[in-house]
Design a protein around this motif. Structure first.
Motif, PDB file in Angstrom:
ATOM      1  N   MET A   1       0.848  -1.200   0.000  1.00  0.00           N
ATOM      2  CA  MET A   1       0.000   0.000   0.000  1.00  0.00           C
ATOM      3  C   MET A   1       0.878   1.242   0.000  1.00  0.00           C
ATOM      4  O   MET A   1       1.813   1.347   0.780  1.00  0.00           O
ATOM      5  N   SER A   2       0.582   2.195  -0.894  1.00  0.00           N
ATOM      6  CA  SER A   2       1.369   3.404  -0.978  1.00  0.00           C
ATOM      7  C   SER A   2       0.590   4.591  -0.416  1.00  0.00           C
ATOM      8  O   SER A   2      -0.603   4.755  -0.677  1.00  0.00           O
ATOM      9  N   PHE A   3       1.265   5.412   0.357  1.00  0.00           N
ATOM     10  CA  PHE A   3       0.648   6.597   0.937  1.00  0.00           C
ATOM     11  C   PHE A   3       1.099   7.865   0.209  1.00  0.00           C
ATOM     12  O   PHE A   3       0.906   8.969   0.719  1.00  0.00           O
ATOM     13  N   ILE A   4       1.701   7.696  -0.972  1.00  0.00           N
ATOM     14  CA  ILE A   4       2.370   8.813  -1.610  1.00  0.00           C
ATOM     15  C   ILE A   4       1.424   9.966  -1.915  1.00  0.00           C
ATOM     16  O   ILE A   4       1.802  11.135  -1.773  1.00  0.00           O
ATOM     17  N   GLN A   5       0.180   9.687  -2.327  1.00  0.00           N
ATOM     18  CA  GLN A   5      -0.724  10.775  -2.665  1.00  0.00           C
ATOM     19  C   GLN A   5      -1.021  11.647  -1.451  1.00  0.00           C
ATOM     20  O   GLN A   5      -1.019  12.885  -1.532  1.00  0.00           O
ATOM     21  N   ASN A   6      -1.273  11.013  -0.294  1.00  0.00           N
ATOM     22  CA  ASN A   6      -1.517  11.779   0.926  1.00  0.00           C
ATOM     23  C   ASN A   6      -0.260  12.513   1.379  1.00  0.00           C
ATOM     24  O   ASN A   6      -0.334  13.637   1.883  1.00  0.00           O
ATOM     25  N   ASN A   7       0.888  11.869   1.198  1.00  0.00           N
ATOM     26  CA  ASN A   7       2.133  12.473   1.662  1.00  0.00           C
ATOM     27  C   ASN A   7       2.536  13.687   0.828  1.00  0.00           C
ATOM     28  O   ASN A   7       3.105  14.650   1.352  1.00  0.00           O
ATOM     29  N   ILE A   8       2.263  13.640  -0.474  1.00  0.00           N
ATOM     30  CA  ILE A   8       2.571  14.801  -1.320  1.00  0.00           C
ATOM     31  C   ILE A   8       1.751  15.999  -0.857  1.00  0.00           C
ATOM     32  O   ILE A   8       2.276  17.109  -0.696  1.00  0.00           O
ATOM     33  N   GLN A   9       0.464  15.774  -0.626  1.00  0.00           N
ATOM     34  CA  GLN A   9      -0.392  16.864  -0.151  1.00  0.00           C
ATOM     35  C   GLN A   9       0.016  17.326   1.241  1.00  0.00           C
ATOM     36  O   GLN A   9       0.018  18.525   1.539  1.00  0.00           O
TER      37      GLN A   9
ATOM     38  N   VAL B   1       6.781   6.468   0.581  1.00  0.00           N
ATOM     39  CA  VAL B   1       5.886   5.525  -0.086  1.00  0.00           C
ATOM     40  C   VAL B   1       5.150   4.624   0.902  1.00  0.00           C
ATOM     41  O   VAL B   1       3.978   4.290   0.698  1.00  0.00           O
ATOM     42  N   ARG B   2       5.806   4.270   2.005  1.00  0.00           N
ATOM     43  CA  ARG B   2       5.271   3.220   2.885  1.00  0.00           C
ATOM     44  C   ARG B   2       4.660   3.726   4.179  1.00  0.00           C
ATOM     45  O   ARG B   2       4.087   2.947   4.942  1.00  0.00           O
ATOM     46  N   ASN B   3       4.762   5.037   4.479  1.00  0.00           N
ATOM     47  CA  ASN B   3       4.276   5.551   5.760  1.00  0.00           C
ATOM     48  C   ASN B   3       3.375   6.763   5.557  1.00  0.00           C
ATOM     49  O   ASN B   3       3.625   7.600   4.689  1.00  0.00           O
ATOM     50  N   ASP B   4       2.347   6.843   6.382  1.00  0.00           N
ATOM     51  CA  ASP B   4       1.411   7.957   6.317  1.00  0.00           C
ATOM     52  C   ASP B   4       1.952   9.093   7.184  1.00  0.00           C
ATOM     53  O   ASP B   4       1.893   9.035   8.412  1.00  0.00           O
ATOM     54  N   LEU B   5       2.476  10.128   6.552  1.00  0.00           N
ATOM     55  CA  LEU B   5       3.095  11.229   7.290  1.00  0.00           C
ATOM     56  C   LEU B   5       2.067  12.062   8.046  1.00  0.00           C
ATOM     57  O   LEU B   5       2.441  12.835   8.927  1.00  0.00           O
ATOM     58  N   ARG B   6       0.801  11.901   7.713  1.00  0.00           N
ATOM     59  CA  ARG B   6      -0.220  12.655   8.446  1.00  0.00           C
ATOM     60  C   ARG B   6      -0.283  12.238   9.911  1.00  0.00           C
ATOM     61  O   ARG B   6      -0.794  12.974  10.755  1.00  0.00           O
ATOM     62  N   LYS B   7       0.217  11.047  10.208  1.00  0.00           N
ATOM     63  CA  LYS B   7       0.214  10.559  11.584  1.00  0.00           C
ATOM     64  C   LYS B   7       1.450  11.013  12.349  1.00  0.00           C
ATOM     65  O   LYS B   7       1.691  10.574  13.464  1.00  0.00           O
ATOM     66  N   SER B   8       2.239  11.877  11.745  1.00  0.00           N
ATOM     67  CA  SER B   8       3.485  12.288  12.388  1.00  0.00           C
ATOM     68  C   SER B   8       3.264  13.189  13.590  1.00  0.00           C
ATOM     69  O   SER B   8       4.200  13.635  14.222  1.00  0.00           O
ATOM     70  N   GLY B   9       1.996  13.437  13.925  1.00  0.00           N
ATOM     71  CA  GLY B   9       1.731  14.177  15.150  1.00  0.00           C
ATOM     72  C   GLY B   9       2.160  13.391  16.366  1.00  0.00           C
ATOM     73  O   GLY B   9       2.490  13.969  17.394  1.00  0.00           O
TER      74      GLY B   9
ATOM     75  N   SER C   1      19.966  -3.586  10.460  1.00  0.00           N
ATOM     76  CA  SER C   1      19.237  -3.441   9.208  1.00  0.00           C
ATOM     77  C   SER C   1      17.824  -2.911   9.407  1.00  0.00           C
ATOM     78  O   SER C   1      17.187  -2.474   8.451  1.00  0.00           O
ATOM     79  N   GLY C   2      17.339  -2.916  10.648  1.00  0.00           N
ATOM     80  CA  GLY C   2      15.958  -2.492  10.885  1.00  0.00           C
ATOM     81  C   GLY C   2      15.793  -1.259  11.737  1.00  0.00           C
ATOM     82  O   GLY C   2      14.671  -0.826  11.995  1.00  0.00           O
ATOM     83  N   TYR C   3      16.909  -0.652  12.165  1.00  0.00           N
ATOM     84  CA  TYR C   3      16.821   0.453  13.125  1.00  0.00           C
ATOM     85  C   TYR C   3      16.033   1.647  12.592  1.00  0.00           C
ATOM     86  O   TYR C   3      15.419   2.390  13.360  1.00  0.00           O
ATOM     87  N   ASP C   4      16.046   1.868  11.254  1.00  0.00           N
ATOM     88  CA  ASP C   4      15.333   3.008  10.686  1.00  0.00           C
ATOM     89  C   ASP C   4      14.054   2.585   9.965  1.00  0.00           C
ATOM     90  O   ASP C   4      13.488   3.352   9.192  1.00  0.00           O
ATOM     91  N   ASP C   5      13.593   1.364  10.235  1.00  0.00           N
ATOM     92  CA  ASP C   5      12.375   0.850   9.626  1.00  0.00           C
ATOM     93  C   ASP C   5      11.252   0.900  10.664  1.00  0.00           C
ATOM     94  O   ASP C   5      11.256   0.148  11.635  1.00  0.00           O
ATOM     95  N   PRO C   6      10.276   1.799  10.500  1.00  0.00           N
ATOM     96  CA  PRO C   6       9.201   1.913  11.493  1.00  0.00           C
ATOM     97  C   PRO C   6       8.464   0.601  11.737  1.00  0.00           C
ATOM     98  O   PRO C   6       8.035   0.330  12.855  1.00  0.00           O
ATOM     99  N   GLU C   7       8.330  -0.226  10.694  1.00  0.00           N
ATOM    100  CA  GLU C   7       7.634  -1.497  10.868  1.00  0.00           C
ATOM    101  C   GLU C   7       8.426  -2.439  11.774  1.00  0.00           C
ATOM    102  O   GLU C   7       7.852  -3.167  12.579  1.00  0.00           O
ATOM    103  N   TYR C   8       9.753  -2.436  11.625  1.00  0.00           N
ATOM    104  CA  TYR C   8      10.598  -3.272  12.490  1.00  0.00           C
ATOM    105  C   TYR C   8      10.482  -2.797  13.936  1.00  0.00           C
ATOM    106  O   TYR C   8      10.302  -3.599  14.857  1.00  0.00           O
TER     107      TYR C   8
END
Length: 257
Positions: free
Chosen positions: A1-9, A63-71, A110-117
């Motif tokens: 799933m890509s969040f790119i459209q929401n992230n661009i806005q 591409v992989r994370n919803d930046l709107r949740k960065s609150g 290898s996973g320290y900067d991967d939010p999913e990890y």
């Protein structure tokens, strides 16, 4: 799933730009910005690279994370880019501490900067900790006596390298040596490096370029998972005594010469 459209806005709104202004900054067309934000089209890799450079956020995060949740997240500087660094909280809005288990420590590099990890790590809450982002790391070996093998060090994340204090202990994630726990001498102003020292003087000190330090966590507290035996406590005291004696003898030798 890509969040790119929401992230661009999201990025455009954060910058306070109209679609036309945003397009001009990135050398896109206004119609392309509209198509990307509405999900009618997907930006090419060249355009993603431009967006990544502009926002200073890695492409995989875009591409992989919803930046709107960065609150409920923060961004940290790694090199010339920002990466998502989630600060997890419980229902009472108290910070949770991710625990890197012994079995997973090898994969942390290898996973320290991967939010999913990071999201999959176990969490604990220690309400007495000072403010800041904390994480728990397993200790291996005996280089930092009397810290026992199998203990956990809880460290506070250090983003500004100017905060590194000579003489304090840190958990360091390094490019070539993986994860280490050492006492540090800050030589950044001298030769752009850190001198890593073991409290057990059977281990040699060594320097590491600051550019090879991926993460730095300042010691806050430790958790022992095993009780010390009487013999271990005695041995630790003896080793400490001889280490101190060795330092005094070296100082005396220098003064005689």
């Amino acid at each position: 799933m890509s969040f790119i459209q929401n992230n661009i806005q999201f990025i455009r709104n954060q910058k306070g730009l109209s679609q036309a202004q945003f397009a001009a900054v990135l050398d896109w067309s206004k119609s392309q910005v509209g198509a990307y934000e509405e999900g009618r089209s997907f930006p090419s890799i060249d355009k993603l690279i431009k967006l990544s450079d502009y926002a200073k956020i890695p492409i995989d995060i875009l591409v992989r994370n919803d930046l709107r949740k960065s609150g409920t997240s923060s961004f940290i500087e790694v090199g010339n880019q920002r990466v998502l660094f989630p600060i997890l909280v419980d229902p009472d809005n108290e910070n949770l501490i991710e625990v890197v288990p012994v079995k997973a420590s090898a994969g942390y590099l290898s996973g320290y900067d991967d939010p999913e990890y990071i999201e999959q790590l176990q969490k604990i809450k220690l309400p007495f900790l000072p403010t800041g982002k904390h994480r728990a790391f397993p200790i291996k070996g005996d280089s930092m006596l009397p810290m026992k093998d199998g203990s956990f060090v809880i460290g506070r994340f250090i983003e500004d390298r100017q905060e590194i204090k000579t003489g304090k202990t840190y958990v360091l994630l390094t490019l070539n040596d993986g994860m280490v726990y050492k006492r540090v001498m800050n030589n950044i102003d001298f030769n752009n490096s850190l001198l890593l020292m073991s409290d057990n003087k059977m281990y040699h000190d060594y320097s590491i370029p600051i550019d090879e330090v991926l993460e730095l966590w300042e010691f806050t507290c430790s958790i022992n998972t095993q009780e010390y035996s009487e013999e271990e406590l005695k041995l630790s005291s003896i080793i400490t005594m001889f280490n101190e004696l060795g330092v005094e003898l070296k100082a005396l030798e220098k003064s005689i010469k």
